[in-house]
Design an enzyme around this catalytic site. Structure first.
Site, PDB file in Angstrom:
ATOM      1  N   CYS A  43      36.695  48.807  53.174  1.00  0.00           N
ATOM      2  CA  CYS A  43      36.577  47.345  53.159  1.00  0.00           C
ATOM      3  C   CYS A  43      35.251  46.880  53.744  1.00  0.00           C
ATOM      4  O   CYS A  43      34.532  46.100  53.126  1.00  0.00           O
ATOM      5  CB  CYS A  43      37.731  46.733  53.942  1.00  0.00           C
ATOM      6  N   LYS A  52      31.514  40.301  49.241  1.00  0.00           N
ATOM      7  CA  LYS A  52      31.473  38.862  49.559  1.00  0.00           C
ATOM      8  C   LYS A  52      30.067  38.426  49.957  1.00  0.00           C
ATOM      9  O   LYS A  52      29.688  37.265  49.759  1.00  0.00           O
ATOM     10  CB  LYS A  52      32.476  38.533  50.664  1.00  0.00           C
ATOM     11  N   GLY A 180      38.378  46.070  33.076  1.00  0.00           N
ATOM     12  CA  GLY A 180      39.319  45.615  34.096  1.00  0.00           C
ATOM     13  C   GLY A 180      39.052  44.176  34.495  1.00  0.00           C
ATOM     14  O   GLY A 180      37.972  43.866  35.014  1.00  0.00           O
ATOM     15  N   ASP A 312      46.044  51.102  52.162  1.00  0.00           N
ATOM     16  CA  ASP A 312      45.951  51.510  50.768  1.00  0.00           C
ATOM     17  C   ASP A 312      46.672  52.818  50.468  1.00  0.00           C
ATOM     18  O   ASP A 312      47.097  53.044  49.341  1.00  0.00           O
ATOM     19  CB  ASP A 312      44.478  51.669  50.360  1.00  0.00           C
ATOM     20  N   ALA A 320      43.151  44.079  52.544  1.00  0.00           N
ATOM     21  CA  ALA A 320      42.713  44.479  53.880  1.00  0.00           C
ATOM     22  C   ALA A 320      43.536  43.808  54.968  1.00  0.00           C
ATOM     23  O   ALA A 320      43.907  44.444  55.973  1.00  0.00           O
ATOM     24  CB  ALA A 320      41.231  44.145  54.058  1.00  0.00           C
ATOM     25  N   HIS A 445      40.993  13.369  55.859  1.00  0.00           N
ATOM     26  CA  HIS A 445      40.200  12.869  54.729  1.00  0.00           C
ATOM     27  C   HIS A 445      38.739  12.701  55.172  1.00  0.00           C
ATOM     28  O   HIS A 445      38.482  12.298  56.301  1.00  0.00           O
ATOM     29  CB  HIS A 445      40.761  11.514  54.267  1.00  0.00           C
TER      30      HIS A 445
END
Length: 466
Positions: A43, A52, A180, A312, A320, A445
Site C-alpha cells: 500500500c 494517489k 480490467g 490481503d 488497506a 453550508h
C-alpha cells in the site's frame, strides 16, 4: 539481535501488519515485525500512496490548464513527468520513514528478511546476516498480495505492466491499454489520461467498477467516456502480442466482433494473488482455501489457535483500511480484550477516479435481492452550491433505505471529493442510522456534504434544492 521471547510476531509491515504491531505494544505486549522489503508494504510503497500522489498531480495539472474558466490564467502549462515521479517518491519515502518511526516509538523490534512460520510459536527470518528464529506466543500473518498475470499475458514490467510497474514508469506512454475496469483500472486511466495518454479500458463484465451501485457505474462510464477515455465492456480478451513499439491486444466485443487495440504499454488490472506460498502455513496446520487465501474465523484466528492472519492474504476486501482494522481486531482478541468482529458489508470503499466514487453498505440491487422493501433518495451535485464553486457538478448522492424503519442500508456517492464525503456514510452505516437521523443532523453550508442531507430528504417529501 539476541534471541527474544515475544508475545506477538507480525510477518509483514503493510497497513495491517504495522498497525497490529503498534496496537500490540500499546496493550503491553512485546511485539516484533518481520519485513523483507520496505516498511509500509504494498500500500505505502507501490499501491495506495504512490497512486494517489499521481492522481493528485493529475488533478492539479488539469485544474491549472482549466484555470481560465475562473479567471486564473496560466500560459503554457506543461507536465514534467520526471518531477511528478520524484514528488511521488518523496511522498512514499516520507510515509515509509514515518512507519519506521512509529514502530521505534512504540518499541516494536523490526527484523529485515523473509519470514516463515516454522512452528505454531516460532517465526524463522532469513536475512542478510543469516537465519534466526523468533519464539513467540502468537503470530500474525500479514503478507499481503501480488499482481496476477493472465495465462496469455505474463507481466514483464516492460511492456506488460502490473500496477507496480505502472507506478514506476519514467515517462507517460502515448497509448495505454488497460485490461480490467475495477478500482486500479479506472484510477490509472484517470491519472494517465490527464497526463496526456490515449487510454482504452477493456472490461469483461457488463460494467466498470461492478462492485459499486449500478447507477454509480453508469455515471462513471458516461463521464469518463465524455472526457475521452475509451471503455469497452462485455469483452473477451483472446490474446496479447508484443509489437515493435508496444503490445497488441485482440478481443471480442459485446457484439461478438473480433477487435484489436494497440498500446505502448498494457496494464493488467484484473486481480491479485495472496502471498501465502512457501511461508510454512500448511506445514503447521493453517488452512488455505482453493485460491490460496488464509481461512480465519471472525476474530482473524486460523484453525491453529496461536496463528492469526489479516489483510490481503485473507482476501475479504483488499482494502488497506480494512487490513488495519483486522490487525487491531486480531491483537485485541489476543490480548483478551472485548473484540468486535468487522461487519464487512458496512466498510467504506473509496475510488480516486474522476469523478471520485465512495460507497458503504448495500447497493439498491443487493437490498432488493435480500427482500428489503426499498426506497431511494437521490440528489445531484448540480444542485449543490459548493460543487458549483468548484465547477465539478457531475455526479450524485444516492441513499438506499428500507421503508418500515427507515434504516439506512447503503450510501453511494459519485462526484467531487466523494472519498472524503464517504466518512459520513461510514459513520451512518456503522451506527445503524435512520433516514430521520440524517435529516435531523444539521449540515454546514456551503459544503459538498449537504448533498447527503438533500438525498436523505429525498427519502421523504423530496430534496429542498432541486
Amino acid at each position: 539481535m539476541a534471541e527474544t521471547q515475544y508475545d506477538v510476531v507480525v510477518i509483514g509491515s503493510g497497513p495491517g501488519g504495522y498497525v497490529a504491531a503498534i496496537r500490540a505494544a500499546q496493550l503491553g505486549l512485546k511485539a516484533a515485525v518481520v519485513e523483507k522489503g520496505e516498511m509500509g508494504g504494498v500500500c505505502l510503497n507501490v499501491g495506495c500512496i504512490p497512486s494517489k500522489a499521481f492522481l493528485h498531480a493529475a488533478e492539479i495539472y488539469t485544474e491549472a490548464k482549466e484555470g481560465k474558466r475562473i479567471g486564473v490564467v496560466a500560459d503554457n502549462v506543461t507536465l514534467d513527468f520526471g518531477a511528478v515521479a520524484a514528488y511521488k517518491e518523496r511522498v512514499v519515502k516520507q510515509n515509509s520513514n514515518g512507519v519506521a518511526g512509529l514502530l521505534r516509538k512504540n518499541r516494536v523490534d523490526v527484523y529485515k528478511g523473509f519470514g516463515r512460520v516454522s512452528g505454531p510459536n516460532s517465526v524463522t527470518v532469513q536475512g542478510e546476516n543469516g537465519e534466526q528464529t523468533l519464539q513467540t506466543r502468537f503470530i500474525i500473518v500479514a503478507t499481503g498480495s501480488t499482481p496476477r498475470s493472465l495465462p496469455f499475458a505474463q507481466i514483464d514490467e516492460e511492456r506488460i505492466l502490473s500496477s507496480t510497474g505502472m507506478l514506476a514508469l519514467k515517462e507517460v506512454p502515448k497509448r495505454l491499454v488497460i485490461i480490467g475496469g475495477g478500482v486500479i483500472g479506472v484510477e490509472m486511466a484517470t491519472a494517465f489520461h490527464a497526463f496526456g495518454a490515449e487510454v482504452t479500458i477493456l472490461e469483461a463484465l457488463p460494467r466498470i467498477i461492478s462492485i459499486a451501485d449500478e447507477e454509480v457505474s453508469d455515471e462513471l462510464l458516461r463521464t469518463m467516456t465524455r472526457r475521452g477515455i475509451k471503455i469497452h465492456t462485455n469483452v473477451k480478451v483472446g490474446g496479447v502480442d508484443p509489437t515493435d513499439s508496444g503490445v497488441s491486444v485482440m478481443y471480442t466485443d459485446a457484439e461478438g466482433k473480433e477487435q484489436q487495440v494497440t498500446g505502448d504499454k498494457l496494464l493488467l488490472a484484473v486481480s491479485r494473488a495472496p502471498l501465502t506460498k512457501d511461508i510454512g502455513l500448511e506445514a503447521v496446520g493453517v488452512e488455505l482455501n482453493e485460491r490460496g487465501y488464509v481461512v480465519t474465523n471472525e476474530y482473524m484466528q486460523t484453525r491453529v489457535p496461536s496463528i492469526y492472519a489479516i489483510g490481503d492474504c485473507v482476501g475479504r476486501t483488499g482494502l488497506a483500511h480494512v487490513a488495519s482494522a483486522e490487525g487491531i481486531l486480531a491483537v485485541e482478541h489476543i490480548a483478551g480484550h472485548e473484540a468486535h468482529p468487522i461487519n464487512y458489508e458496512k466498510v467504506p470503499s473509496p475510488m480516486w477516479c474522476e469523478p471520485q466514487v465512495g460507497f458503504a453498505g448495500l447497493t439498491e440491487a443487493q437490498a432488493r435481492e435480500r427482500g428489503y422493501d426499498v426506497k431511494v433518495g437521490k440528489f445531484p451535485f448540480t444542485g449543490n452550491g459548493h460543487a458549483a464553486i468548484l465547477g465539478q457538478r457531475a455526479g450524485f448522492v444516492k441513499i438506499v433505505a428500507e421503508k418500515q424503519y427507515n434504516e439506512i442500508l447503503g450510501i453511494h456517492i459519485i462526484g467531487p471529493r466523494a472519498t472524503e464525503l464517504l466518512a459520513e456514510a461510514g459513520l451512518a452505516l456503522s451506527h445503524e442510522a435512520t433516514a430521520e437521523s440524517l435529516v435531523n443532523t444539521v449540515h454546514a453550508h456551503p459544503t459538498l456534504y449537504e448533498a447527503i442531507l438533500e438525498a436523505a430528504h429525498g427519502l421523504f417529501e423530496g430534496p429542498i434544492h432541486i
